[in-house]
Structure formats: structure tokens, C-alpha cells
Enzyme design. Sequence first.
Site, PDB file in Angstrom:
ATOM      1  N   THR A   1     -27.290  72.785 -11.728  1.00 26.56           N
ATOM      2  CA  THR A   1     -27.534  74.032 -10.990  1.00 26.56           C
ATOM      3  C   THR A   1     -28.960  74.511 -11.225  1.00 26.56           C
ATOM      4  OG1 THR A   1     -25.220  74.639 -11.128  1.00 26.56           O
ATOM      5  CG2 THR A   1     -26.768  76.440 -10.745  1.00 26.56           C
ATOM      6  N   GLN A   2     -29.381  74.471 -12.492  1.00 27.20           N
ATOM      7  CA  GLN A   2     -30.753  74.895 -12.802  1.00 27.20           C
ATOM      8  C   GLN A   2     -31.767  74.066 -12.012  1.00 27.20           C
ATOM      9  OE1 GLN A   2     -31.618  75.034 -17.049  1.00 27.20           O
ATOM     10  NE2 GLN A   2     -29.458  75.323 -17.502  1.00 27.20           N
TER      11      GLN A   2
ATOM     12  N   CYS B   1      -3.838  62.538  22.570  1.00 26.20           N
ATOM     13  CA  CYS B   1      -4.892  61.760  23.183  1.00 26.20           C
ATOM     14  C   CYS B   1      -4.584  60.254  23.126  1.00 26.20           C
ATOM     15  CB  CYS B   1      -6.246  62.122  22.581  1.00 26.20           C
ATOM     16  SG  CYS B   1      -7.587  61.795  23.747  1.00 26.20           S
TER      17      CYS B   1
ATOM     18  N   ARG C   1     -11.973  59.163  27.813  1.00 21.72           N
ATOM     19  CA  ARG C   1     -12.513  58.431  28.959  1.00 21.72           C
ATOM     20  C   ARG C   1     -11.415  57.851  29.822  1.00 21.72           C
ATOM     21  NH1 ARG C   1     -16.404  56.797  25.256  1.00 21.72           N
ATOM     22  NH2 ARG C   1     -18.384  57.703  25.910  1.00 21.72           N
TER      23      ARG C   1
ATOM     24  N   HIS D   1      -6.443  67.878  23.007  1.00 22.66           N
ATOM     25  CA  HIS D   1      -6.451  67.952  21.539  1.00 22.66           C
ATOM     26  C   HIS D   1      -6.027  69.343  21.067  1.00 22.66           C
ATOM     27  CE1 HIS D   1      -8.437  64.098  20.581  1.00 22.66           C
ATOM     28  NE2 HIS D   1      -8.936  64.239  21.797  1.00 22.66           N
TER      29      HIS D   1
ATOM     30  N   GLU E   1      -5.085  70.256  18.258  1.00 22.36           N
ATOM     31  CA  GLU E   1      -5.476  70.555  16.872  1.00 22.36           C
ATOM     32  C   GLU E   1      -6.717  71.438  16.790  1.00 22.36           C
ATOM     33  OE1 GLU E   1      -5.795  67.650  18.398  1.00 22.36           O
ATOM     34  OE2 GLU E   1      -7.508  66.470  17.702  1.00 22.36           O
TER      35      GLU E   1
HETATM   36  N1  GLN Z   1      -9.834  56.241  23.518  1.00 24.82           N
HETATM   37  C1  GLN Z   1      -9.120  57.110  24.390  1.00 24.82           C
HETATM   38  C2  GLN Z   1      -9.959  57.541  25.578  1.00 24.82           C
HETATM   39  O1  GLN Z   1     -11.145  57.449  25.535  1.00 24.82           O
HETATM   40  C3  GLN Z   1      -8.594  58.328  23.655  1.00 24.82           C
HETATM   41  C4  GLN Z   1      -9.684  59.197  23.130  1.00 24.82           C
HETATM   42  C5  GLN Z   1      -9.216  60.113  22.026  1.00 24.82           C
HETATM   43  O2  GLN Z   1      -8.161  59.893  21.456  1.00 24.82           O
HETATM   44  N2  GLN Z   1      -9.986  61.127  21.713  1.00 24.82           N
HETATM   45  O3  GLN Z   1      -9.427  57.988  26.563  1.00 24.82           O
END
Ligand code: GLN
Length: 544
Positions: free
Chosen positions: A191-192, A381, A462, A506, A508
Site C-alpha cells: 500500500t505504501q 441466446c 448474429r 439476455h 441477465e
Molecule cells: N453465437 C450466437 C449468435 O451469434 C449466440 C450469441 C450469444 O449467445 N450471445 O447468434
Amino acid sequence: MKVLVVSGGVISGLGKGITTSSLGRLLKARGIPVTIVKIDPYLNVDAGTMNPYQHGEVFVLDDGTEADLDLGNYERFLGQSLSGGHNLTTGKIYRSVIDKERRGDYLGNTVQIIPHVTGEIKRTIRELAEANGAEVILVEVGGTVGDIESMPFLEALRELSYEVGEGHMAFVHTTLVPVVGPVGEAKTKPTQHSVRELRAIGIRPNVIIARGPAPLSPDIKAKISLFCDVPPEAVISVPDQATIYEVPLVLEAQGVGPLLARLLRLPDREPEYAAWKEFLATYRRADRPIEIAVVGKYTELRDAYLSHAEAFHHCQGHLGVEVGMQWYDAEDLTRNPALLGRIARSDGLLVPGGFGARGVEGKVQAIELARREQIPFLGVCYGFQMAAVELARNVLGLAEANTTEVAPATPEPVVCLLEEQKTLPGLGGTMRLGAQKVLLTPDSALARLYGKTELWERHRHRYEINPKYLERFAAAGLSVAGMSVDGRVEAFELAGHPFFFGVQYHPEFLSRPESPHPLYLGLVRAAVARKEVAPRAAPAPAVA
Ligand code: GLN
């Protein structure tokens, strides 16, 4: 404008992001409008092209920015959605300086790190604070003080502190106090050294946050105070916690709230933590353990799936259910079939997103198991796309069904490239990204789970489900539960299964401690129900 800078010393991975998020929460709890910017001193323009093994998960923002995972921590701790401007990289700064130089904006001057690059950094920070109506902007400087990469940023912040003046800017330095030797002695030397490094570039820290395994004793605090020229009450100990959501309260308990108010000349109001404390109380007393199997490709590095893990923690703090996660490398499943037996004893299965061919067969096998054994399942996904592949192969009898990402010439392309992707050049920032509207089928189980039929969810992909197969999927019980406005399949659900959902988006990224995501709550509830109906003899053994 007031600025609170958080730097890091000794090593990376100290939890600087959590510290910054928590400091933001302290100010927000006092009714002060705040915003945060993360500085990543690498040359990549954004995190989108980086391997999760190097920097952990790529966190996607509403505007489609592929950002550092700390942006996820900021959003979760502040309950605020951020945009791409909140992640500043060397790549972005240099790109805009070079663009200006090419346009001739520098009027014949020699373009230099100081003042042009530092000027660009200061301008960006000021504009961000203004655009967000923030009274305080927190600036987290990625990396470790002393790195060549972060020098221009620290120099810019030093200059900025001079410009905004006393009482408008403060520096918090996060360091490691390791405990070593047979008697477990806490060591202050690193730290110092790192504070000396900071002072060499003209920055004197106002607060030192010492990370380590155990709380600092008063004499170690006094020693750091003396050697680092920081008042004793500004040496703060943040030992490891059972959950990161404890950190704001650990800071409050040591008077950091009033300390920041003093340093930044802000009103020190009574902080408000009602919902936060309720979440923590439920989290701490959680019993009824359940195990969720997570089958992915980057399982050795937990940070690669950080937002999923956090979403489960949010459920724990709401349902009082102790959610354990068991991580399986999808490739191991094909090599060692006994692992499938362990997954069969889990209470739920999550297959998160991913890219490329490695591990896909293992994911398909795990999903088949969840479908047959009625294990609650959420596919996100790539996990959703693999669920479509699994059903096509094993229920529709299309043995060669695949995604064209893995098998470009498959005769049964149940998942294929988005039309607009076929002509796009390059891999940086070119996916279907960010918040998109999703319309749920009104009488679907998914709509019941959400309690609404219109949502905004974040995307990063994609490939998509090939609409050619939808009728056959529906006949097999896998029906479309959500569509995008322009007719892409966003979600599937399986009839006759207690909980089997796949989503192209997603979820999450939108779960927060004060409002867990309905899909994760649903999965955890279904897992509890499964465990209570059919208690298994022994919990599945942990997987290294
Ligand atoms: N590889 C897949 C796509 O491009 C899923 C992408 C992912 O799970 N973020 O569609």
C-alpha cells in the site's frame, strides 16, 4: 461539477468496480444525483471483440454498447441504466483525437498526449457529467497505478482536480493489504508503495480503501495513515464479504458517507437503504438450498458469466432460497457422460450465451436431459438456439439439424444468420445489439411470468431461429412465446414441461438486487418446486 476518482494499487482484481459502485450508492442513498464512468486503458475501442477469458463477461447496454463488466456492477448498485459514453477506453480517446487531427481541428499544432489527449479525456468526463445531470461523477480508473497505459488518464485527472478546485474533487485509492506468514500478519508495504507511485504523478489520495481477507486492526490503520499521509478516519477496511451487496453498508459503518460529504462539500443527509437492507436480510437468512447447473464454455473463469451469477444472487435476496451454482464445461460433458448424471440431480439448468463450435454438443446433451427429465431449464441466446437444435434433432427427427454458425452447410439450418448480417464487414460492434422491443404471446406462460406482454430486453447475436421450422416446432410443443416487432423469434416455451424457456435476448443484464429478473425468479421457484416434490437423496457433488 464534483468528481470522485477511484484508482487501484498493488494488483488488479481487488474489487475496485464494487468499491466504486458502492461509493456511488452511498451518495445516491443521500439523494445526490450521481453517474459513473469506467476508464479502461486498453486500445480496444470497446470490450466487444475481447475474449471473456481476458476480461470476463461483455456487458451489453441499452444502446448496444459492448462494455466492461463493471458497467453491470454500476447498473446493479445504482439501479440506473447507462450508455456507451460511460465506458471510456484509450481506443475511443485516441480515435477521436486522431479524427480531429485529420479534420484539421488542431490548427497546425503538434498533437501530443499532453495537452491534447488529456484535454480530450477531461472534456469527455465533463460532458458526461453534464449530459447526465449528475452532481457527482465517479471515475473508476481501470488497471493498477504505475501502469504505462493509465498514465494519460491519471494525468488528466490530476489536471482536472486543479481546474475544479478544492472541495470539488476527491481521490479514493483502493489497495491490497495482504495477510502473510504463519501468524497471519497484515502487510502495509504494498500500500505504501502504491501510494508513493500515485504521489509521484501528483495525486494525493484522500481516502484509502484497504482490501484483504480480514478487517484491519486499529494499529495497521494507524500505520497506513502515518505512512500514506491520510487521516486515520480515511483509512477504510473492506474485508471480503459473503455478498458484494454488503459493501455499501461496510463503508457506511466506517463513516465513509459523511467523509465523502465533507470532502466534496455536499449535504450529509440521512441515507436511505430500506429496500437494500431488506434484500440483504433475506439474502443472509436464506436456507432451502437448491443447485442450478450452468453449462457453458468459459466456466473456469466465473467472471465470464457474472451477470447470470448476480441474477441468481438477486433471487436469493428475494426468495430466501440459497441458490448454489454448479459450473460445467460443456466440452467435458461429451468426454465424461457421468457428468450428465450429476446434472440430472440438479434442481435447474441454465445454458448461457456463447459463440463458435466448441462445446455445443455438450450443451445439446444437457438440454435434452432437462427436457426429458423435466428439469427446469432456461436457455439464453446460444442456449436458446441450442434448445432449438436439440428439439429439431431429437423430437422432429432432423438428425443433422444445426446452427449455420457451427455447420455452415447443414441441410437443416434451424438457426441461421440474420439477413442483414450477411453483408456486414468486421466483427467489432456489428451484431444485433442492445435493447429491442419484444412482444409476448398474450396467453403464453412467459407472459404470465412477466405479468405483461411488452418488454425491452438487451441483445447480442448474429444468428436467429429460422422461421421455416416454426410450424414443425409448434407441432412438437415448442411454441413461440415472444417475437420482435420485425418478426424475429425472441422466445420459445415448451408445453407439458414445468419450466422450459429459451430466449434470444439476455435477461441477465437487466436483473438488479432490488428488482430480480422474472425469468430467474421463475427458474429458481421452479427449481424449489422440483426439489420439494422429488427430494433427491444427496445433493449433487461439487464440480471443480
Ligand atoms: N453465437 C450466437 C449468435 O451469434 C449466440 C450469441 C450469444 O449467445 N450471445 O447468434
